[in-house]
Motif scaffolding. Structure first.
Motif, short mmCIF file in Angstrom:
data_model
loop_
_atom_site.label_atom_id
_atom_site.label_comp_id
_atom_site.label_asym_id
_atom_site.label_seq_id
_atom_site.Cartn_x
_atom_site.Cartn_y
_atom_site.Cartn_z
N UNK A 305 -4.94 -0.61 6.42
CA UNK A 305 -5.36 -0.26 5.06
C UNK A 305 -4.39 0.76 4.46
N UNK A 306 -4.01 1.76 5.26
CA UNK A 306 -3.07 2.78 4.77
C UNK A 306 -1.72 2.16 4.44
N UNK A 307 -1.26 1.25 5.29
CA UNK A 307 0.03 0.60 5.05
C UNK A 307 0.00 -0.21 3.75
N UNK A 308 -1.04 -1.04 3.56
CA UNK A 308 -1.12 -1.88 2.36
C UNK A 308 -1.21 -1.03 1.09
N UNK A 309 -2.08 -0.01 1.10
CA UNK A 309 -2.26 0.80 -0.10
C UNK A 309 -1.04 1.69 -0.34
N UNK A 310 -0.38 2.11 0.74
CA UNK A 310 0.86 2.87 0.56
C UNK A 310 1.93 2.06 -0.12
N UNK A 311 2.08 0.78 0.29
CA UNK A 311 3.04 -0.11 -0.37
C UNK A 311 2.71 -0.28 -1.84
#
Length: 427
Positions: A305-311
Motif C-alpha cells: 500500500x505504501x509503495x503504490x500510494x508513494x508512486x
C-alpha cells in the motif's frame, strides 16, 4: 500412502504429507485435526499413538479415504418383470424396467478425488503463491503449471460437486498466478490469456473473491499496458466487485496510481481518500478470503500500500510525501517477514525514492539507491523496472542538480540497463 491408510497409521500419513507438501506445518495439521502442535509432533515422531477411533477421526479430518467398517449394502434387486400383458407399456411396467440397471443410471456420478488430494493441491498452490513474492520466477513457473494441470486433470476424471468446486478454484487461482508471472516477464498476450482462463474458472465456480482479484489484476495490467484497456475504469469495476476491505484498498490504490499516471489529479486524490477511508473505518483490514486461503501475492500488505500510494504522490508532484511513503515501503520490505518481501516492488520503491530525492536535490542518496539497483541480480529484474528507470532518467535531466552529478547518476542508470533482464517464459 495406501498401505499407511490401510493400517490406520496416522504417524506415517503425517510424515508422507509433510514430505510431499513442505508448507503443511504441524500447526496447520493441528488446526485441521483439533490437535495441539506438540501432540502432532509426538505422533509424527512415534512418541505417541492414538486409539483406533481417534486415529480414524484424525485421518478423516485430513481427508483420507478410509474403508467403511462394513461393506456397503448391495442394491436391492428389482422385482421380476411380470408376464407380458396387453398393457405391457403401462407406468408400472416402465418403473420396473427403469430399475433393472441402477449402475447404468449412476454411471455419470464419478467420485475419484478425496479431500486429502484437495488439501495437498491447495497447500502446494499456497506455497507457490508465497514463494512467488520472494523468489525468482523461472524456477516457480513450471510448478504452478503442474499444480494447475493436476487440478484440471482431477476435475476431468470426475468429482463430487463440492470437490469439483475446489478443483476449479485451484485451477483458476493458479492461472491468475501465471498471469502475474507472464506480465512480470514482459509477455502481455500470454498474461491476458492466463487471465481469461482464470476468469472463466471463477465464473464457472461462482467464486466472487477470485473474480474480484482478477478484475484488480486486469486494471493493474492496463496501467502498465494501455492497450489492455482503461485502467481507471477497470479499477472501478474491481472496486464494485470487491468482497473484502483489502480488495477495495488494492483496487483504489491501482485506480489512484493509474489516474495520476495519466495526469488526472482529481480522480487520483479521490481514490486516495477512499482508500484511507476504507482502512480507517473497517474493522477487518486483513487478507480477504483468497488471501487467507493462498496468501502471498493474493494479499495487499502495508508495504505494498505504501509503495503504490508513494508512486501516486510522486506522479502528482508531492515529492515529500512520496519520499516518506517509499521509505516506509522499503523499510517494511527490508524488515518484514522474508516471505512477504516482494523483490519487484522493493526495487521499484528504490526507484521512487531516488526520484523523490532527485527532486529534493539529494544526489548522494540518489546515488545510493541506484547502486542498490545495479547490484540486483538479473533474475530479480521484473519487466516493470524498465519503464520506471526510463522515467527516472527523464527526471534526471530536469532535476535542480549540478551537471557533474547529473553525468555521474546517468552513468549509473546506463550500468543498470546494460545488464540482461529476467529469463523469458517458454512458448
Amino acid at each position: 500412502m495406501q498401505a499407511a491408510l490401510k493400517r490406520t497409521d496416522v504417524a506415517e500419513v503425517i510424515r508422507i504429507l509433510r514430505h510431499s507438501v513442505p508448507s503443511l506445518t504441524q500447526e496447520r495439521i493441528g488446526c485441521m485435526t483439533d490437535l495441539s502442535q506438540s501432540t502432532v509432533s509426538r505422533i509424527e515422531s512415534g512418541r505417541s499413538r492414538l486409539g483406533q477411533a481417534r486415529s480414524h477421526d484424525v485421518l478423516t479430518a485430513l481427508g483420507a479415504p478410509l474403508p467403511t467398517p462394513h461393506p456397503p449394502t448391495a442394491p436391492v434387486p428389482a422385482p421380476p418383470t411380470p408376464p407380458a400383458r396387453n398393457h405391457a407399456h403401462n407406468d408400472s411396467e416402465r418403473l420396473h424396467q427403469a430399475a433393472q440397471d441402477p449402475e447404468s443410471v449412476l454411471s455419470g456420478l464419478a467420485d475419484t478425488v478425496d479431500d486429502l488430494t484437495l488439501t495437498t493441491l491447495e497447500a502446494q498452490l499456497s506455497a507457490l503463491a508465497v514463494a512467488y513474492v520472494s523468489q525468482p520466477l523461472p524456477g516457480i513457473v513450471p510448478r504452478i503449471i503442474a499444480t494447475r494441470d493436476a487440478a484440471l486433470a482431477h476435475h476431468r476424471t470426475g468429482a463430487r460437486p463440492r470437490q469439483a468446486h475446489h478443483l476449479i478454484v485451484i485451477s483458476g487461482t493458479a492461472s491468475l498466478l501465471l498471469a502475474h508471472a507472464a506480465q512480470n516477464l514482459g509477455h502481455t498476450p500470454a498474461a491476458l490469456n492466463h487471465l481469461a482462463i482464470a476468469e472463466r474458472c471463477a465464473t464457472y465456480a461462482d467464486y466472487p473473491p477470485l473474480t474480484a482479484w482478477i478484475h484488480g489484476t486486469r486494471a493493474l495490467f492496463a496501467e502498465w499496458e494501455p492497450d489492455v484497456g482503461d485502467a481507471v475504469h477497470l479499477a472501478g469495476h474491481a472496486i464494485a466487485t470487491a468482497t473484502s476491505t483489502e480488495e477495495r484498498v488494492r483496487a483504489h490504490a491501482i485506480k489512484a496510481r493509474a489516474a495520476a499516471r495519466r495526469g488526472d489529479a482529481d480522480t487520483a486524490h479521490a481514490a486516495l481518500t477512499a482508500l484511507d477511508h476504507h482502512r480507517s473505518t473497517s474493522t477487518n483490514t486483513g487478507p480477504g478470503e483468497l488471501g487467507q486461503r493462498f496468501g502471498g501475492i493474493f494479499t495487499f500488505p502495508r508495504a505494498k500500500t505504501a509503495f503504490y500510494t508513494g508512486s501516486t504522490h510522486l506522479m502528482l508532484g508531492d515529492a515529500d510525501t512520496a519520499l516518506e511513503l517509499s521509505q516506509q515501503a522499503i523499510t517494511d520490505y527490508t524488515q518484514g517477514p522474508t516471505l512477504q518481501r516482494s523483490y519487484g516492488d522493493h526495487a521499484l520503491a528504490h526507484i521512487d525514492r531516488a526520484a523523490a530525492l532527485l527532486h529534493l536535490g539529494d544526489t548522494d542518496s540518489v546515488r545510493a539507491d541506484l547502486l542498490t539497483l545495479t547490484r540486483l541480480p538479473p533474475e530479480l529484474r521484473i519487466r516493470q523496472l524498465g519503464p520506471a528507470v526510463h522515467s527516472l532518467r527523464g527526471r534526471l535531466h530536469q532535476a535542480p542538480i549540478r551537471d557533474a552529478d547529473r553525468i555521474d547518476l546517468n552513468e549509473l542508470i546506463i550500468d543498470f540497463t546494460r545488464t540482461q533482464g529476467p529469463i523469458p517464459l517458454g512458448p
